[in-house]
Design a protein around this motif. Sequence first.
Motif, PDB file in Angstrom:
ATOM      1  N   PRO A  43      -4.572   0.401 -11.874  1.00  0.00           N
ATOM      2  CA  PRO A  43      -5.379   0.359 -10.643  1.00  0.00           C
ATOM      3  C   PRO A  43      -4.596   0.769  -9.411  1.00  0.00           C
ATOM      4  O   PRO A  43      -5.185   1.189  -8.415  1.00  0.00           O
ATOM      5  N   ALA A  44      -3.266   0.629  -9.458  1.00  0.00           N
ATOM      6  CA  ALA A  44      -2.447   1.060  -8.315  1.00  0.00           C
ATOM      7  C   ALA A  44      -2.572   2.566  -8.106  1.00  0.00           C
ATOM      8  O   ALA A  44      -2.543   3.056  -6.971  1.00  0.00           O
ATOM      9  N   SER A  64      -3.803   3.960  -4.434  1.00  0.00           N
ATOM     10  CA  SER A  64      -2.894   4.867  -3.729  1.00  0.00           C
ATOM     11  C   SER A  64      -3.537   6.236  -3.529  1.00  0.00           C
ATOM     12  O   SER A  64      -3.324   6.894  -2.506  1.00  0.00           O
ATOM     13  N   THR A  65      -4.361   6.662  -4.502  1.00  0.00           N
ATOM     14  CA  THR A  65      -5.055   7.943  -4.385  1.00  0.00           C
ATOM     15  C   THR A  65      -6.135   7.882  -3.311  1.00  0.00           C
ATOM     16  O   THR A  65      -6.276   8.798  -2.488  1.00  0.00           O
ATOM     17  N   ILE A  66      -6.911   6.798  -3.312  1.00  0.00           N
ATOM     18  CA  ILE A  66      -8.017   6.657  -2.361  1.00  0.00           C
ATOM     19  C   ILE A  66      -7.519   6.553  -0.927  1.00  0.00           C
ATOM     20  O   ILE A  66      -8.013   7.211  -0.015  1.00  0.00           O
ATOM     21  N   VAL A 117       1.396  -0.935  -5.987  1.00  0.00           N
ATOM     22  CA  VAL A 117       1.703  -1.708  -7.196  1.00  0.00           C
ATOM     23  C   VAL A 117       1.943  -3.167  -6.839  1.00  0.00           C
ATOM     24  O   VAL A 117       1.415  -4.092  -7.475  1.00  0.00           O
ATOM     25  N   VAL A 118       2.734  -3.406  -5.812  1.00  0.00           N
ATOM     26  CA  VAL A 118       3.036  -4.777  -5.377  1.00  0.00           C
ATOM     27  C   VAL A 118       1.764  -5.477  -4.901  1.00  0.00           C
ATOM     28  O   VAL A 118       1.507  -6.636  -5.240  1.00  0.00           O
ATOM     29  N   LEU A 119       0.932  -4.786  -4.127  1.00  0.00           N
ATOM     30  CA  LEU A 119      -0.302  -5.371  -3.599  1.00  0.00           C
ATOM     31  C   LEU A 119      -1.244  -5.789  -4.727  1.00  0.00           C
ATOM     32  O   LEU A 119      -1.773  -6.908  -4.738  1.00  0.00           O
ATOM     33  N   ALA A 178      -8.902  -4.323 -14.286  1.00  0.00           N
ATOM     34  CA  ALA A 178      -7.455  -4.512 -14.145  1.00  0.00           C
ATOM     35  C   ALA A 178      -7.108  -5.971 -13.936  1.00  0.00           C
ATOM     36  O   ALA A 178      -6.205  -6.524 -14.568  1.00  0.00           O
ATOM     37  N   MET A 179      -7.833  -6.625 -13.036  1.00  0.00           N
ATOM     38  CA  MET A 179      -7.536  -8.025 -12.723  1.00  0.00           C
ATOM     39  C   MET A 179      -7.811  -8.924 -13.918  1.00  0.00           C
ATOM     40  O   MET A 179      -7.044  -9.845 -14.209  1.00  0.00           O
TER      41      MET A 179
END
Length: 564
Positions: free
Chosen positions: A138-139, A143-145, A154-156, A419-420
């Motif tokens: 999902p990162a 990041s793309t959007i 990734v950290v978020l 993802a979550m």
Amino acid sequence: MSILDFIVLFGTLALIVGYGVYKTRGTQDLSDYLKGGSSMKWGTIGLSVMATQASAITFISTPGLAYESGMAFVQNYFGLPIALIIVSVVFIPIYYKLNVFTAYEFLEKRFDKKTRLLGAFLFLVQRGLAAGITIYAPAIILSTILDWDLAFTVVLVGMLVIIYTVSGGSKAVSITQKQQMTIILIGMIIAFGYIVYYLSPFVSFGEALDIAGASNKLDTVDFSLDPEKRYTVWTGLLGGLFLALSYFGTDQSQVQRYLGGKDATESKMGLMFNAVLKVPMQFFILLTGALLYVFFVFYQPPVHFNLSAMDEVAYHQKDKYEKITSEHDDWAFRRKVYALDLRDALNNGDESKVSIAKHNLDSAANGLNASRQKMKDLITSQDESAKTKDSDYVFLTFILKFLPVGLVGLLIAVIFSAAMSSTSGELNALASTMTVDFYKNIIKPEGEESHYVKASKWLTFVWGIIAIFFAFWAHKSENLIEMVNILGSIFYGVILGIFLVAFFLKRVGGSAVFFAAVISQIAVIVLYNTTEIGYLWFNVIGCLGVVVLGVVFSVFDNAKAAKS
């Protein structure tokens, strides 16, 4: 994305996280925290089991895999229904009878402590790495959007999952997974419907399937006996059976889901829910990818689906970029024309024209692939560390470029929800194993329930941080869905072998199976790094290695004991 899309995206995520935390606030009992109080019904178990396995990787990477190489990947799951029946008949009754928190507690009762710790350790390594990959997926999207730095994203994402997993434990995971899986399935059906709708001015649904078939995207069954082929009926029925048997029967991220059932019957029904629906669901997702291929026959595809990598090249090597793009667009136009020729020839029943159209379609596809390879080479020349495999970006490109306002936010929320749900299940299982099999078993055997709940929460946080670090390694993988299955295949066969010996070979002792497992695991890792064997076979090799060596070592042990 529009403001409405962002409202839908973050509103959906906030509701899911808030609901899970609210429903499980104040949990201080270890059974409640790790097993959800053993109160869940089969529907919740079934959706939770499915959601733990169906991560964001499933919904990002699987359509891209079908777009690139067809639907043969579905054969991976041919052994899954059989495996779930075996788990229901053999594994679940034993786990309930012993009233265990983790699958590995059983290994100490049957063998000894070192075998239990080995099984738990192998799970922690494999699942910790896999959790990193499920965070990375999902990162990529966020990041793309938002054009954010991937490391920050990734950290978020990792911290967001940690928050509600730590707060509510197993019950929060299972409760939120039920909501997430419902949203995921609705979202995928909507996306599929829009692909068919967009294709309707050019081809009917049946004609779209004809074009996908002519492009070798619908080949789902391969009876080849070549051991180097990744996906065949035999790798699915044998390797897939062993993989699924180990995953659902011995992987704590799955065992924990169904051990939270009200009783063994509810757990078995939850698994049968998956036995019936899992293969059709994967087939549907792969079919979505195959239709995406047809969609991009009629709608201009980018030369490379990782648009941020393309932007870098366009800025720094403009002339070469424009030349390759022009060549690619020319081939794309020809492919569209040849696809329409094939449609007309099929409708007219003209076999000679069908053959010519198929040949032309193949030639255009080869030309497109050649121009795509030139762009990949150009990207690599700009940045040697750049990832040129772009299949993980195919479905994401469709969502962002072609879906209406509002639905974009929903589909992105769908992928984030997947993802979550998957990552939270993994972190919860990692913390459970660490708490029960290591901390409570070795470090602090005597303690209050509330103490172990606090320890499990801290360990969930720690494993979340470890998974975030593993996520930075995931960018090296070519295709995320394949990487997850490769990781599992390297470790699952050995773990399954330990459990099968425990269940069925009563004369084999702890030391024999321990050393058999260590040797078999080393052998699998060596084979993976030195041969081209299809990765699903490692499940069979690892499992049989443990069983055969365990019996051999046991015979020597018994002979030695008889002499003394």
